[in-house]
Design a protein around this motif. Structure first.
Motif, short mmCIF file in Angstrom:
data_model
loop_
_atom_site.label_atom_id
_atom_site.label_comp_id
_atom_site.label_asym_id
_atom_site.label_seq_id
_atom_site.Cartn_x
_atom_site.Cartn_y
_atom_site.Cartn_z
N PRO A 372 90.76 30.39 12.24
CA PRO A 372 91.38 31.41 11.38
C PRO A 372 90.83 31.43 9.95
O PRO A 372 90.60 32.51 9.39
CB PRO A 372 92.86 31.04 11.40
N ALA A 373 90.59 30.26 9.35
CA ALA A 373 90.12 30.24 7.97
C ALA A 373 88.72 30.86 7.87
O ALA A 373 88.44 31.64 6.94
CB ALA A 373 90.10 28.81 7.44
N LEU A 375 87.42 33.04 9.95
CA LEU A 375 87.56 34.47 10.24
C LEU A 375 87.98 35.23 8.98
O LEU A 375 87.43 36.29 8.66
CB LEU A 375 88.59 34.67 11.36
N ARG A 376 88.95 34.67 8.26
CA ARG A 376 89.43 35.32 7.03
C ARG A 376 88.33 35.35 5.97
O ARG A 376 88.09 36.39 5.34
CB ARG A 376 90.66 34.58 6.51
N LEU A 377 87.66 34.22 5.76
CA LEU A 377 86.62 34.16 4.73
C LEU A 377 85.43 35.05 5.06
O LEU A 377 84.86 35.71 4.19
CB LEU A 377 86.15 32.71 4.55
N ALA A 379 85.49 37.81 6.90
CA ALA A 379 85.90 39.21 6.72
C ALA A 379 85.91 39.58 5.24
O ALA A 379 85.45 40.67 4.85
CB ALA A 379 87.28 39.42 7.33
N GLN A 380 86.41 38.67 4.40
CA GLN A 380 86.42 38.96 2.96
C GLN A 380 85.01 39.14 2.42
O GLN A 380 84.75 40.06 1.63
CB GLN A 380 87.12 37.82 2.22
N THR A 391 88.67 42.31 12.93
CA THR A 391 88.60 40.90 13.32
C THR A 391 89.28 40.68 14.67
O THR A 391 90.19 41.42 15.07
CB THR A 391 89.27 40.00 12.27
#
Length: 482
Positions: A372-373, A375-377, A379-380, A391
């Motif tokens: 998850p971390a 994936l978030r980074l 995408a940002q 995502t």
């Protein structure tokens, strides 16, 4: 004789591709018909694996396969050319298939063996990795805790910088381990050896300092080799830094290019052939014989109190071997230490410089990662670069989105995911969205993948990626799309 395209041969090649172990199909005359992904991964980029290649050149000694070919079947223990570290040979098994004179050649791992020396080496490797990573993790956890209590932007940025630097050092340690094991990603090019050494010599002179005299001697005519230019620079840097440290920061280092013709089995079991050479010689005290026998072992160092990790020369040997070359270490009495790198000569022209990657226009990207971390980074980072990002938390979620009608312009996916991995996802996504470009992300080396990703036109980015490397890889993947 039947042609390669006949149904029986195509069927044999299809079955070959499904074998889990490294294997190849040979013609009746011993020439190569085809290899599977496991075999190509084992051989690496330096050994020829195309149709018609001389298979005997894969092994040391070069005529080691001849007896099997004469018998038509059997098993022998042979060393793979350029293996690192040079050790127990592979089990090479040949069996006739009973069709069109074809034979199956399997390259099997050696029978497991346990001895005190190998256990000691494994223990030293494990201890070295644990020591270095514990130091790095200590920096990360300590700086993260300090960042929580930091007052002011300057203090916060200092702690975040420490975390980023520790992560980069950890990534560099992993790259060194991959280089030692001959599994790092390589981007070989045809290079002028003189031009590369001359350019690196100018940089090294500034790094060595005024107390070190660095002399570069270039051979005439210049030779060409096929190697990864950045990895070759790393080899020269490691050898020069080692020489400087051995001399106590005062002395002379000579880097010379040359050529060597090996007619018989040379020192260090070097196969016959024409080689271009780089010699790095220092004027230091030399290397004692008891130390010389161990200098390429990972985590073997005589300078542990000065921060030595024992990975520098293991990395050098791994890079040279993966480029199809060999390295010799000598220390004649009173003459310092001398390292000679032999790389197969390339008789063609040097590769032209690749065109710069154009800045990517905004695109719709499907980003898939089960962390998850990350994936978030990711995408940002891509959204800041102007892309629209959808995502998915794993391969099955991504496939559901595609089956429901999502049509991205690029699939960026982690490889190792539970259930449906990234390679399978990319294959199934291509069936739903023909022509969809793919960028694979992996903490494992590209050579371990079970698919010819380059042949499919896919991209590959090794983890840990940075924001810049991710955006550049995405731009390159979109550029290949046209």
């Amino acid at each position: 004789m039947k042609l390669r395209g006949t149904p029986r041969r195509e069927g044999a090649l299809a079955l070959l591709a499904q074998l889990p172990e490294a294997a190849a199909l040979l013609e009746a005359d011993g020439s190569l018909l085809g290899t599977n992904p496991a075999c190509r991964a084992l051989l690496g980029p330096a050994l020829p694996a195309g149709k018609g290649a001389a298979v005997r050149g894969w092994f040391q000694p070069r005529d080691g396969l001849d007896a099997l070919l004469r018998q038509g079947q059997g098993e022998a223990e042979l060393a793979l050319s350029g293996t690192v570290p040079p050790g127990r040979p592979l089990r090479v098994a040949l069996a006739p298939l009973g069709m069109d004179g074809l034979s199956l050649l399997r390259l099997l791992p050696p029978a497991p063996a346990v001895d005190a020396e190998r256990l000691a080496l494994l223990g030293r490797m494990a201890g070295g990795v644990a020591h270095d990573f514990n130091n790095l993790l200590g920096i990360v956890t300590g700086a993260a805790a300090a960042a929580r209590h930091a007052r002011g932007e300057v203090a916060l940025r200092a702690e975040l910088l420490a975390i980023e630097e520790a992560a980069e050092r950890g990534a560099a340690l992993v790259r060194q381990l991959l280089a030692f094991s001959r599994q790092q990603v390589m981007a070989p090019q045809v290079l002028s050896l003189n031009a590369r050494v001359e350019a690196m010599g100018r940089l090294l002179q500034r790094l060595m300092g005024a107390a070190i005299t660095l002399e570069v001697v270039l051979d005439d005519p210049p030779r060409r080799v096929r190697a990864d230019p950045s990895q070759l620079d790393q080899v020269l840097l490691n050898l020069a830094v080692n020489a400087r440290d051995a001399m106590g920061r005062h002395g002379r280092i000579t880097i010379a290019t040359g050529s060597r013709l090996v007619l018989g089995e040379g020192a260090g079991q070097i196969p016959p052939g024409r080689y271009a050479t780089i010699t790095v010689q220092d004027s230091g005290p030399g290397i004692p014989p008891a130390v010389l026998a161990h200098i390429f072992e990972p985590f073997f160092t005589t300078r542990i109190e000065r921060g030595g990790t024992g990975l520098g020369l293991a990395t050098v040997q791994g890079i040279v071997a993966q480029s199809g070359g060999h390295i010799l270490a000598e220390s004649p009495p009173g003459q310092g230490a001398r390292f000679t790198i032999l790389l197969p000569r390339h008789e063609g022209e040097a590769d032209p410089a690749p065109p710069p990657v154009a800045e990517a226009a905004p695109a719709h990207i499907l980003l898939v990662d089960d962390e998850p971390a990350l994936l978030r980074l990711g995408a940002q980072a891509l959204e800041r670069a102007g892309h629209r990002v959808t995502t998915a938390a794993d391969g099955h979620d991504a496939l559901d989105l595609l089956e429901d009608g999502l049509r991205p312009e690029l699939l960026v996916t982690d490889v190792a995911m539970p259930g449906l991995d990234g390679v399978d996802l990319a294959g199934r996504a291509g069936g739903l969205c023909p022509g969809l470009p793919v960028l694979l992300l992996s903490g494992y080396a590209a050579s371990t993948l079970s698919v010819d990703w380059q042949g499919k036109g896919w991209g590959f980015l090794a983890k840990p990626w940075t924001v810049d490397s991710l955006c550049i890889a995405v731009a390159s993947a979109l550029d290949r799309r046209g």
